[in-house]
Enzyme design. Sequence first.
Site, mmCIF file in Angstrom:
data_model
loop_
_atom_site.group_PDB
_atom_site.id
_atom_site.type_symbol
_atom_site.label_atom_id
_atom_site.label_comp_id
_atom_site.label_asym_id
_atom_site.label_seq_id
_atom_site.Cartn_x
_atom_site.Cartn_y
_atom_site.Cartn_z
ATOM 1 C CG ASN A 27 -1.924 1.065 1.246
ATOM 2 O OD1 ASN A 27 -1.594 2.235 1.111
ATOM 3 N ND2 ASN A 27 -3.179 0.691 1.417
ATOM 4 C CG HIS B 285 -5.811 -0.225 -1.810
ATOM 5 N ND1 HIS B 285 -6.962 -0.615 -1.187
ATOM 6 C CD2 HIS B 285 -5.878 1.134 -1.907
ATOM 7 C CE1 HIS B 285 -7.704 0.440 -0.923
ATOM 8 N NE2 HIS B 285 -7.081 1.512 -1.345
ATOM 9 C CD GLU C 259 -4.992 -6.163 -1.153
ATOM 10 O OE1 GLU C 259 -5.492 -6.684 -0.148
ATOM 11 O OE2 GLU C 259 -4.759 -4.920 -1.221
ATOM 12 C CB CYS D 296 -10.696 -2.728 0.790
ATOM 13 S SG CYS D 296 -9.941 -2.261 -0.790
ATOM 14 C CB CYS E 155 -8.235 -5.151 -3.101
ATOM 15 S SG CYS E 155 -7.169 -3.675 -3.035
#
Length: 150
Positions: free
Chosen positions: A45, A56, A58, A83, A86
Amino acid sequence: MKDHDFHAMLQVALKEARIGFAEGGVPVGAAIFTAAGELLSRGRNRRVQQGDPSIHGETDAFRRAGRQRSYRDLILVTTLAPCWYCSGLIRQFRIGTLVVGESRTFSGGVEWLRENGVHVIDLDNAECRELMEKFIAAKPEIWNEDIGEV
């Protein structure tokens, strides 16, 4: 699926999370592996560090993996449950396996992903949880911004 050492894979993502934390950012790290267990990419992130709300852990790892013919056999490893943003990426590109370091501090879209056929493995890793709890306690305003609670 071939037997993989998911705990060893998580260490790659956790290293990224630690770097992000040291940089003053949200400590979420991620890594993408092939079905054979080879590291394809890693990321963290970087929202705070680069002032970009879309980076982020990912998405950083996903971008660094480059264009793939198919994502179905890839393994995405992340230190924290993804989240909704993602989670949408995982579903959009049909990533087949998600390894989550922990989902206690934030459960994100884990159940939704399971319901939609993603193989989710939650390692409930204490170090991932402790790092996230430390960050949330120190910088709740950044955490709330990161998960859209502002």
